[in-house]
Every structure is written in structure tokens, then in C-alpha cells.
Design an enzyme around this catalytic site. Structure first.
Site, PDB file in Angstrom:
ATOM      1  N   HIS A   1      24.731  88.603 -40.640  1.00 63.26           N
ATOM      2  CA  HIS A   1      24.591  88.364 -39.199  1.00 63.26           C
ATOM      3  C   HIS A   1      25.940  87.905 -38.667  1.00 63.26           C
ATOM      4  O   HIS A   1      26.877  87.667 -39.440  1.00 63.26           O
ATOM      5  CB  HIS A   1      23.479  87.355 -38.891  1.00 63.26           C
ATOM      6  CG  HIS A   1      23.723  85.973 -39.424  1.00 63.26           C
ATOM      7  ND1 HIS A   1      23.759  85.674 -40.764  1.00 63.26           N
ATOM      8  CD2 HIS A   1      23.932  84.784 -38.788  1.00 63.26           C
ATOM      9  CE1 HIS A   1      23.973  84.388 -40.935  1.00 63.26           C
ATOM     10  NE2 HIS A   1      24.094  83.822 -39.753  1.00 63.26           N
TER      11      HIS A   1
ATOM     12  N   ASP B   1      30.291  81.341 -39.205  1.00 61.60           N
ATOM     13  CA  ASP B   1      30.528  80.958 -40.592  1.00 61.60           C
ATOM     14  C   ASP B   1      30.232  82.075 -41.577  1.00 61.60           C
ATOM     15  O   ASP B   1      30.407  81.903 -42.785  1.00 61.60           O
ATOM     16  CB  ASP B   1      29.713  79.703 -40.946  1.00 61.60           C
ATOM     17  CG  ASP B   1      28.223  79.873 -40.742  1.00 61.60           C
ATOM     18  OD1 ASP B   1      27.823  80.502 -39.751  1.00 61.60           O
ATOM     19  OD2 ASP B   1      27.439  79.363 -41.576  1.00 61.60           O
ATOM     20  N   HIS B   2      29.815  83.234 -41.072  1.00 59.84           N
ATOM     21  CA  HIS B   2      29.507  84.358 -41.954  1.00 59.84           C
ATOM     22  C   HIS B   2      30.428  85.557 -41.764  1.00 59.84           C
ATOM     23  O   HIS B   2      30.351  86.502 -42.542  1.00 59.84           O
ATOM     24  CB  HIS B   2      28.054  84.796 -41.759  1.00 59.84           C
ATOM     25  CG  HIS B   2      27.070  83.804 -42.290  1.00 59.84           C
ATOM     26  ND1 HIS B   2      26.403  83.964 -43.485  1.00 59.84           N
ATOM     27  CD2 HIS B   2      26.648  82.605 -41.790  1.00 59.84           C
ATOM     28  CE1 HIS B   2      25.612  82.927 -43.702  1.00 59.84           C
ATOM     29  NE2 HIS B   2      25.749  82.091 -42.678  1.00 59.84           N
TER      30      HIS B   2
ATOM     31  N   HIS C   1      16.004  84.640 -38.407  1.00 63.70           N
ATOM     32  CA  HIS C   1      17.038  83.682 -38.043  1.00 63.70           C
ATOM     33  C   HIS C   1      17.204  83.675 -36.527  1.00 63.70           C
ATOM     34  O   HIS C   1      16.501  84.402 -35.813  1.00 63.70           O
ATOM     35  CB  HIS C   1      18.342  84.040 -38.759  1.00 63.70           C
ATOM     36  CG  HIS C   1      19.380  82.963 -38.718  1.00 63.70           C
ATOM     37  ND1 HIS C   1      19.087  81.628 -38.918  1.00 63.70           N
ATOM     38  CD2 HIS C   1      20.727  83.016 -38.498  1.00 63.70           C
ATOM     39  CE1 HIS C   1      20.183  80.924 -38.824  1.00 63.70           C
ATOM     40  NE2 HIS C   1      21.190  81.735 -38.563  1.00 63.70           N
TER      41      HIS C   1
ATOM     42  N   HIS D   1      27.024  85.126 -37.001  1.00 61.85           N
ATOM     43  CA  HIS D   1      27.380  83.742 -36.754  1.00 61.85           C
ATOM     44  C   HIS D   1      28.738  83.490 -37.392  1.00 61.85           C
ATOM     45  O   HIS D   1      29.069  84.051 -38.441  1.00 61.85           O
ATOM     46  CB  HIS D   1      26.326  82.790 -37.306  1.00 61.85           C
ATOM     47  CG  HIS D   1      25.137  82.625 -36.396  1.00 61.85           C
ATOM     48  ND1 HIS D   1      23.944  82.087 -36.820  1.00 61.85           N
ATOM     49  CD2 HIS D   1      24.963  82.945 -35.084  1.00 61.85           C
ATOM     50  CE1 HIS D   1      23.085  82.071 -35.793  1.00 61.85           C
ATOM     51  NE2 HIS D   1      23.691  82.584 -34.740  1.00 61.85           N
TER      52      HIS D   1
ATOM     53  N   ASP E   1      20.962  83.929 -43.923  1.00 60.98           N
ATOM     54  CA  ASP E   1      20.325  82.786 -43.248  1.00 60.98           C
ATOM     55  C   ASP E   1      18.951  83.197 -42.758  1.00 60.98           C
ATOM     56  O   ASP E   1      18.813  84.189 -42.023  1.00 60.98           O
ATOM     57  CB  ASP E   1      21.169  82.339 -42.057  1.00 60.98           C
ATOM     58  CG  ASP E   1      22.448  81.642 -42.475  1.00 60.98           C
ATOM     59  OD1 ASP E   1      22.745  81.629 -43.688  1.00 60.98           O
ATOM     60  OD2 ASP E   1      23.145  81.116 -41.596  1.00 60.98           O
TER      61      ASP E   1
ATOM     62  N   HIS F   1      24.345  77.855 -49.347  1.00 61.25           N
ATOM     63  CA  HIS F   1      24.356  77.571 -47.908  1.00 61.25           C
ATOM     64  C   HIS F   1      23.843  76.162 -47.610  1.00 61.25           C
ATOM     65  O   HIS F   1      22.913  75.955 -46.841  1.00 61.25           O
ATOM     66  CB  HIS F   1      23.514  78.616 -47.158  1.00 61.25           C
ATOM     67  CG  HIS F   1      23.807  78.685 -45.686  1.00 61.25           C
ATOM     68  ND1 HIS F   1      23.072  77.983 -44.760  1.00 61.25           N
ATOM     69  CD2 HIS F   1      24.734  79.376 -44.976  1.00 61.25           C
ATOM     70  CE1 HIS F   1      23.529  78.254 -43.546  1.00 61.25           C
ATOM     71  NE2 HIS F   1      24.542  79.092 -43.656  1.00 61.25           N
TER      72      HIS F   1
END
Length: 307
Positions: A60, A64-65, A137, A62, A208, A266
């Protein structure tokens, strides 16, 4: 070989001990990244996984990914890469990935292909697939399942020789399940010399997500499930609010799916130094649990018949 190297195991932000989400998976000569959080290229150097990446699978968009993507692409260009790199993401988010690629402004030295994967779609490689499945998510998200087909059963060479089969092409035909005729006219049946098919391996990476049936289905009987465990049960309300999972919930998913092994990752920064708490909570539902650490390697062995 099917080997995982955890490059980043923290959620949302890095800590002194952990980088943010990225997982390197090597399957024979192919190297893939699953997620590419900030600083991924440094972690790749630090833990010696190399830069011969075939593809990057983003769960996805976001930060931090995927914010490690621009830096990694520039590093590959500075190294003179010429081979095509494929970045895959949830369908509909391709333009966001393209925008990230433009950060830095330098022209890449290699072709870059960006593909969106719908849930259920697979990227096909030599001897295995990587299939996307839906997750739950706060953003459009998928998990990924790397699956191998069943392997041929073991070929009994001694019995083949005893039956008078000459070594060479007839051995290969029998192993592939074909009956063969010998020079003297006798028919040798493959089923008499080849054991049952041996199962291929399955690796599942949740990304996530809240615990969900799609993950259970994708991970059914899997050799290894890598599942997020952002919180402990004390933060269950927070987990529901942010559409994450607790360690206990990850353990229950593993138990429901009947996987062989679970690795938690995570972790919220508050648990960075306390992975034993996550493991203890998950073990209430599932016994074979490990908490990932940055740099940790996990090999997934081949299964034999009946395993």
C-alpha cells in the site's frame, strides 16, 4: 533456495533498533522486495542482500512502506543498472508510484515498469507465482502470496535399474509421469517408480491489515506467514481504529490458517525493545512464532511427501 531477509521491522517510523517496512525475498536467482520503506537501500547494503532486484511489491502507499523507493532507484542508477525493474502496487495507485519515482529528478539508467495488481491477480515467474490478495487497512492495500506448484515425486533409480530401464532419456520420461516401452517390448509404468508429488512452498506476507478471511485463505497450509503485529492486546482498541493487528490476533490468524510457522513484524515503536511480549501473546494461539529483527534471515525448506 527460498530465503527471507528482514530489512525493516518497525511500523510508522524507524527506531534506533529497527528500520521501517521492507522484506527481501530470494527465490533461487530472483531477488524481490516486499515494501520499500525509507532507508531500504542502506539496509540492503548493511545486510548484504545485493541490488539485483527483479521486482518490488508494494502492499500500500503509506509513507513507511514506499518512501524508500526514490532513493533505491537513484542508487541503482548510480551503479549503472541497465536491466528493467518492475514495481507492482495495488491497482489504481500507479500514479502515486510514478510521482514518487520523479522525486530527485534524475533520469534512470534502466527501464522502470509500474504495474497495478488487482486482488487475485498474479505476477508469474519461472517456477512460482506471486499473487495479490485483499487486506483490511485504512488505505487501498493488498498482501502477497508466493506459491510454488507441486514438485515431481521422488524417482526410484534403483528400482528403475532393476526393471532394466537404461539410464538416459527414459529416466526423465518416467520421472515426468510417462510410461515407457523398453527395447524388449516390456512396458514400465511410471507410477511404479515415482512417488507421490511433493508439495511446493507457500510464503505469505500480510502487509498492514486487520485480521481478515482473505489472509486466512491465502495462508491456508502455508509454510510461512509473515504477519504484522503492530500492538499487543492492551492496545486492541487502537489496533481496530488504525486497521492494524495485535500479536494475539496474528497468532490466531496463523492457527486458523494452519500455517507451519509465523513471523511477526511491523512493531509499534513502543514495543521495539520488547519483542518477547509479542511472541508470548501470539503463542497463546499458535506455538511456532518468531519476532522479526532487522537483518534476520529465515530459510523456507522444501517439503517432502506427506509433510
Amino acid at each position: 533456495m527460498l530465503r527471507l531477509t528482514f530489512l525493516g521491522t518497525s511500523s510508522s517510523r524507524p527506531t534506533v533498533r529497527r528500520g521501517v517496512s521492507s522484506l527481501a525475498v530470494q527465490r533461487e536467482g530472483d531477488l524481490h522486495l516486499f515494501d520499500c520503506g525509507e532507508g531500504t537501500q542502506r539496509q540492503m547494503m548493511r545486510f548484504g542482500v545485493g541490488f539485483n532486484v527483479v521486482s518490488i511489491f508494494l502492499t500500500h502507499l503509506h509513507a513507511d512502506h514506499y518512501l524508500g523507493l526514490p532513493g533505491l532507484l537513484r542508487t541503482l542508477s548510480l551503479q549503472g543498472r541497465e536491466e528493467e525493474l518492475v514495481v507492482r502496487c495495488p491497482a489504481g495507485r500507479e500514479s502515486d508510484v510514478r510521482a514518487a519515482v520523479l522525486v530527485g529528478g534524475d533520469r534512470l539508467t534502466f527501464p522502470l515498469r509500474i504495474e497495478g495488481l488487482e486482488s487475485g491477480q498474479a505476477a508469474r515467474f519461472d517456477g512460482y507465482d506471486v499473487r495479490a490478495f485483499p487486506t483490511d487497512h485504512t488505505a487501498a492495500s493488498v498482501g502477497y502470496a508466493l506459491t510454488e506448484p507441486d514438485r515431481l515425486g521422488r524417482f526410484d533409480v534403483d528400482r528403475a535399474r532393476a526393471a532394466g530401464v537404461p539410464e538416459g532419456p527414459l529416466f526423465g520420461r518416467l520421472h515426468r509421469g510417462e510410461d515407457v516401452e523398453l527395447p524388449d517390448g516390456r512396458i514400465v509404468r511410471a507410477q511404479d517408480l515415482v512417488g507421490p508429488a511433493r508439495p511446493g512452498r507457500t510464503l505469505v506476507y500480510s502487509g498492514d491489515t486487520r485480521p481478515c478471511d482473505a489472509t486466512r485463505e491465502a495462508a491456508a497450509g502455508a509454510d510461512l506467514l509473515v504477519h504484522e503485529a503492530t500492538f499487543t492486546r492492551e492496545e486492541a482498541d487502537r489496533a481496530r481504529e488504525t486497521r492494524h493487528s495485535t500479536a494475539g490476533e496474528a497468532g490466531q490468524v496463523a492457527a486458523d490458517a494452519g500455517v507451519r510457522r509465523l513471523v511477526l513484524t511491523h512493531f509499534s515503536a513502543r514495543y521495539s525493545e520488547l519483542p518477547r511480549l509479542m511472541v508470548a501473546e501470539a503463542k497463546k494461539s499458535f506455538s511456532s512464532v518468531t519476532a522479526a529483527e532487522d537483518g534476520m534471515e529465515v530459510d523456507v525448506p522444501l517439503r517432502e511427501e506427506g509433510e
